[in-house]
Design an enzyme around this catalytic site. Sequence first.
Site, PDB file in Angstrom:
ATOM      1  N   SER A  36       1.432  -4.463 -15.053  1.00  0.00           N
ATOM      2  CA  SER A  36       2.508  -4.935 -14.326  1.00  0.00           C
ATOM      3  C   SER A  36       3.472  -3.586 -14.010  1.00  0.00           C
ATOM      4  O   SER A  36       3.342  -2.560 -14.709  1.00  0.00           O
ATOM      5  CB  SER A  36       3.174  -5.703 -15.241  1.00  0.00           C
ATOM      6  N   GLY A  48       5.382  -9.690   8.870  1.00  0.00           N
ATOM      7  CA  GLY A  48       4.039 -10.277   9.558  1.00  0.00           C
ATOM      8  C   GLY A  48       3.579  -9.413  10.475  1.00  0.00           C
ATOM      9  O   GLY A  48       4.280  -8.961  11.580  1.00  0.00           O
ATOM     10  N   GLN A 172      -6.022  -6.391   7.345  1.00  0.00           N
ATOM     11  CA  GLN A 172      -5.465  -6.976   5.846  1.00  0.00           C
ATOM     12  C   GLN A 172      -6.649  -7.973   5.320  1.00  0.00           C
ATOM     13  O   GLN A 172      -6.704  -8.423   4.098  1.00  0.00           O
ATOM     14  CB  GLN A 172      -4.294  -7.478   6.131  1.00  0.00           C
ATOM     15  N   ASN A 195      -7.846   1.258  10.355  1.00  0.00           N
ATOM     16  CA  ASN A 195      -7.535   2.585   9.538  1.00  0.00           C
ATOM     17  C   ASN A 195      -8.664   3.077   9.143  1.00  0.00           C
ATOM     18  O   ASN A 195      -9.981   2.356   9.160  1.00  0.00           O
ATOM     19  CB  ASN A 195      -6.263   2.699   8.530  1.00  0.00           C
ATOM     20  N   LYS A 227      -2.605  12.263   9.945  1.00  0.00           N
ATOM     21  CA  LYS A 227      -3.478  13.101  10.832  1.00  0.00           C
ATOM     22  C   LYS A 227      -3.681  12.410  12.102  1.00  0.00           C
ATOM     23  O   LYS A 227      -4.278  13.028  12.754  1.00  0.00           O
ATOM     24  CB  LYS A 227      -4.939  13.154   9.906  1.00  0.00           C
ATOM     25  N   ASP A 257       1.114  -1.747  12.484  1.00  0.00           N
ATOM     26  CA  ASP A 257       1.566  -2.816  13.272  1.00  0.00           C
ATOM     27  C   ASP A 257       2.276  -1.793  14.522  1.00  0.00           C
ATOM     28  O   ASP A 257       2.057  -2.246  15.474  1.00  0.00           O
ATOM     29  CB  ASP A 257       2.414  -3.871  12.599  1.00  0.00           C
TER      30      ASP A 257
END
Length: 328
Positions: A36, A48, A172, A195, A227, A257
């Site tokens: 945690s 989003g 994602q 990526n 880069k 995004d």
Amino acid sequence: MRIAVTGSIATDHLMTFPGRFGDLFIAEKLDRVSLSFLVDDLQIRRGGCAANISFGMGCLGLRPVLVGAVGADFADYRSWLERHGVDCDSVHVSEVHHTARFLCTTDEDHNQIASLYTGAMSEARLIELRPVADRVGGLDLVVISPNDPEAMLRHTAEAIERGIPFAADPSQQLARMPGDQIRQLVDGAAYLFGNDYEKGIIEQKTGWSDEEILDRVGVRVTTLGPKGVVIDRKGEPSLHVPAAPELGKADPTGVGDAFRAGFLAALAWELPLERCGQVGNLVATHVLECVGGQEYELGQKVFLERLAGAYGADAAADVSGFLKSHYA
């Protein structure tokens, strides 16, 4: 160029951990991690993937069509997006779920650990693309960004069936989706975004090599963080576009995004791929300098000055005739 951006629409809860995640992982106990993090900061922002991409495109003067699912709590967010040039008339509003929540903790090296509560996003699979296309007079490109997995598969299949070019951006959702589904999302894409880490996951899960993927997509766009970006096409040498210099680093949430927003805007302006990468990199840099994926401003004069400083006067000249910023 009419572009529909499908994907998640969410509220971001962004937290900062004043340490390094890597210092807390024990190699021989990675099979039972229990951690945690006491965080120093909490920022609640609009987010989003699809909304972030659409916001950036709208700020550059385009009118992207946002396609996703939200809850009844979307009213203020809708108004914000519409004021920034986004067409929200194809957003589905759930009668039972809240808008999705993205919870993300960032360490001092800008590594991130995040979770997404889907909420209304689970209803994105109910959205049909044909009514969207009919409403706006046809679509030239559909962006399939991270969303409910069933929605991503449905929108991809429908785009193929209707002959609409699509851009695959599974990013994602790669951790959740099995290889056969990722192959469905990638195969036939006009553009494939990811990526450098996601590039490896796509190849590992699909079982396809980089060369085999280039046989199946038109253009592969791989962002490399500081880069820059590499743009690949079958039979062509790789095109590397270095990153645009940043004024500072605040938070990396939404940077990918924002890159897509800039890249797609330049694509809509029918600029060459090198310019698409340059515009994408500069919009991404603006997000890196802020906390949140939609807190930046793309002032026309400053944007062109920074573009010229990073990539030369010719780059700014090529973009200046198209850029219609919402800001002075």
